[in-house]
Write a protein that holds these residues in place. Structure first.
Motif, PDB file in Angstrom:
ATOM      1  N   SER A 133       0.832  -1.198   0.000  1.00 54.94           N
ATOM      2  CA  SER A 133       0.000   0.000   0.000  1.00 54.94           C
ATOM      3  C   SER A 133       0.875   1.260   0.000  1.00 54.94           C
ATOM      4  CB  SER A 133      -0.907  -0.004   1.223  1.00 54.94           C
ATOM      5  OG  SER A 133      -0.122   0.086   2.393  1.00 54.94           O
ATOM      6  N   ARG A 134       0.237   2.389  -0.128  1.00 54.59           N
ATOM      7  CA  ARG A 134       0.976   3.649  -0.164  1.00 54.59           C
ATOM      8  C   ARG A 134       1.723   3.919   1.133  1.00 54.59           C
ATOM      9  NH1 ARG A 134      -2.437   8.331  -3.169  1.00 54.59           N
ATOM     10  NH2 ARG A 134      -3.014   7.111  -4.978  1.00 54.59           N
ATOM     11  N   THR A 135       1.145   3.506   2.233  1.00 53.16           N
ATOM     12  CA  THR A 135       1.762   3.778   3.534  1.00 53.16           C
ATOM     13  C   THR A 135       2.371   2.526   4.155  1.00 53.16           C
ATOM     14  OG1 THR A 135      -0.362   3.446   4.632  1.00 53.16           O
ATOM     15  CG2 THR A 135       0.205   5.707   4.012  1.00 53.16           C
ATOM     16  N   GLY A 136       2.624   1.513   3.356  1.00 55.98           N
ATOM     17  CA  GLY A 136       3.151   0.260   3.887  1.00 55.98           C
ATOM     18  C   GLY A 136       4.504   0.415   4.555  1.00 55.98           C
TER      19      GLY A 136
END
Length: 108
Positions: free
Chosen positions: A2-5
């Motif tokens: 994900s984008r904030t992984g």
């Protein structure tokens, strides 16, 4: 991923190493660790929405310029003493008023 992984995993590693930290300390660590950094809104949303992190309470303090600020204190759920046996709706938080963030807040 994900984008904030990467951000989520780095915050989890930081809290695992340090135990308990406030949002400002976590933001400073993330901005030192990554070249691209993160905003306070990104860090706050990651901490609030990821089930690995638990909000322990708030601290109130004043900055050097005299501004009041409230900062949340966070920990990993695995490191919390009470863990999952209290629902977040039944939990009450302490608020400490100090010039800087010196103490960790506990449960009532």
């Amino acid at each position: 991923m994900s984008r904030t992984g990467r951000l989520r995993n780095e915050i989890a590693q930081y809290l695992e190493a340090n135990g308990v930290s406030n949002t400002s300390q976590i933001l400073d660590h993330v901005n030192q660790r990554f070249r691209w950094g993160a905003t306070m809104n990104q860090v706050g949303n990651v901490l609030a929405r990821d089930t690995r992190f638990e909000k322990l309470g708030l601290t109130e303090g004043t900055t050097m310029a005299g501004f009041r600020e409230r900062v949340c204190i966070w920990a990993l759920v695995a490191n919390c003493k009470l863990g999952a046996n209290l629902s977040s709706r039944r939990r009450k938080f302490f608020i400490i008023r100090e010039p800087r963030y010196l103490r960790v807040i506990g449960y009532l």
